[in-house]
Scaffold this motif. Structure first.
Motif, PDB file in Angstrom:
ATOM      1  N   THR A   1       0.837  -1.185   0.000  1.00 26.89           N
ATOM      2  CA  THR A   1       0.000   0.000   0.000  1.00 26.89           C
ATOM      3  C   THR A   1       0.877   1.242   0.000  1.00 26.89           C
ATOM      4  O   THR A   1       1.824   1.339   0.776  1.00 26.89           O
ATOM      5  N   PHE A   2       0.547   2.184  -0.882  1.00 27.90           N
ATOM      6  CA  PHE A   2       1.278   3.434  -1.017  1.00 27.90           C
ATOM      7  C   PHE A   2       0.357   4.592  -0.646  1.00 27.90           C
ATOM      8  O   PHE A   2      -0.778   4.650  -1.109  1.00 27.90           O
TER       9      PHE A   2
ATOM     10  N   TRP B   1       0.657   3.405 -11.711  1.00 33.11           N
ATOM     11  CA  TRP B   1       1.493   3.577 -10.520  1.00 33.11           C
ATOM     12  C   TRP B   1       2.037   2.224 -10.068  1.00 33.11           C
ATOM     13  O   TRP B   1       3.223   2.089  -9.768  1.00 33.11           O
ATOM     14  N   CYS B   2       1.180   1.219 -10.024  1.00 32.87           N
ATOM     15  CA  CYS B   2       1.604  -0.108  -9.577  1.00 32.87           C
ATOM     16  C   CYS B   2       2.610  -0.737 -10.537  1.00 32.87           C
ATOM     17  O   CYS B   2       3.578  -1.365 -10.107  1.00 32.87           O
TER      18      CYS B   2
ATOM     19  N   ALA C   1       1.731  -5.935 -10.854  1.00 30.39           N
ATOM     20  CA  ALA C   1       0.942  -6.164 -12.061  1.00 30.39           C
ATOM     21  C   ALA C   1      -0.182  -5.144 -12.211  1.00 30.39           C
ATOM     22  O   ALA C   1      -0.377  -4.586 -13.285  1.00 30.39           O
ATOM     23  N   LYS C   2      -0.940  -4.908 -11.127  1.00 29.00           N
ATOM     24  CA  LYS C   2      -2.075  -3.997 -11.229  1.00 29.00           C
ATOM     25  C   LYS C   2      -2.462  -3.506  -9.842  1.00 29.00           C
ATOM     26  O   LYS C   2      -1.965  -3.997  -8.827  1.00 29.00           O
ATOM     27  N   ALA C   3      -3.374  -2.563  -9.809  1.00 31.45           N
ATOM     28  CA  ALA C   3      -3.852  -2.014  -8.547  1.00 31.45           C
ATOM     29  C   ALA C   3      -4.978  -2.873  -8.009  1.00 31.45           C
ATOM     30  O   ALA C   3      -5.909  -3.215  -8.725  1.00 31.45           O
TER      31      ALA C   3
ATOM     32  N   ILE D   1      -3.088   3.770  -2.712  1.00 35.37           N
ATOM     33  CA  ILE D   1      -3.121   2.788  -3.795  1.00 35.37           C
ATOM     34  C   ILE D   1      -2.536   1.492  -3.239  1.00 35.37           C
ATOM     35  O   ILE D   1      -1.417   1.491  -2.726  1.00 35.37           O
ATOM     36  N   THR D   2      -3.289   0.413  -3.330  1.00 32.37           N
ATOM     37  CA  THR D   2      -2.800  -0.898  -2.914  1.00 32.37           C
ATOM     38  C   THR D   2      -2.529  -1.702  -4.176  1.00 32.37           C
ATOM     39  O   THR D   2      -3.413  -1.924  -4.993  1.00 32.37           O
ATOM     40  N   CYS D   3      -1.275  -2.108  -4.323  1.00 35.28           N
ATOM     41  CA  CYS D   3      -0.858  -2.847  -5.507  1.00 35.28           C
ATOM     42  C   CYS D   3      -0.745  -4.331  -5.177  1.00 35.28           C
ATOM     43  O   CYS D   3      -0.409  -4.709  -4.066  1.00 35.28           O
TER      44      CYS D   3
END
Length: 109
Positions: free
Chosen positions: A37-38, A66-67, A73-75, A105-107
């Motif tokens: 998580t960012f 961003w991820c 791979a994706k958010a 954002i959680t990647c």
């Protein structure tokens, strides 16, 4: 003497070639089961806060980009951060007048 130097040079080149051939050829990325998580300031200067905070289609594009830039791979999720995400264990805090709530954002996979 020249033959010994040439032989050592040849063995060095062959050894370097062998070591390069065993290196992985695919791009490394984060493990699929790992999520990260960012927290991003809402006033980061890029103007993406509107997209991420409203969970619109442009927010999905921005979060996925961003991820990918971070090696994922994706958010998995994105949006406004909950107060617990950025204040820690404070039980009650005085409300701030003009502090913008950060984005999260959680990647993942």
């Amino acid at each position: 003497m020249r033959r010994a130097v040439a032989l050592i040079g040849l063995l060095g080149i062959v050894g370097a070639g062998v070591s390069l051939s065993v290196l992985p050829t695919t791009k490394t990325s984060a493990a699929a089961s790992d999520n990260r998580t960012f927290l991003i300031p809402a006033s980061d200067g890029y103007g993406v806060a509107d997209c991420l905070s409203t969970k619109s289609e442009c927010g999905k594009i921005v979060a996925d980009a961003w991820c990918e830039a971070q090696g994922f791979a994706k958010a998995a999720s994105y949006g406004l951060a909950d107060r617990e995400d950025f204040t820690g264990t404070l039980s009650k805090a005085r409300p701030a007048a003009s502090v913008e709530q950060p984005l999260v954002i959680t990647c993942g996979e």
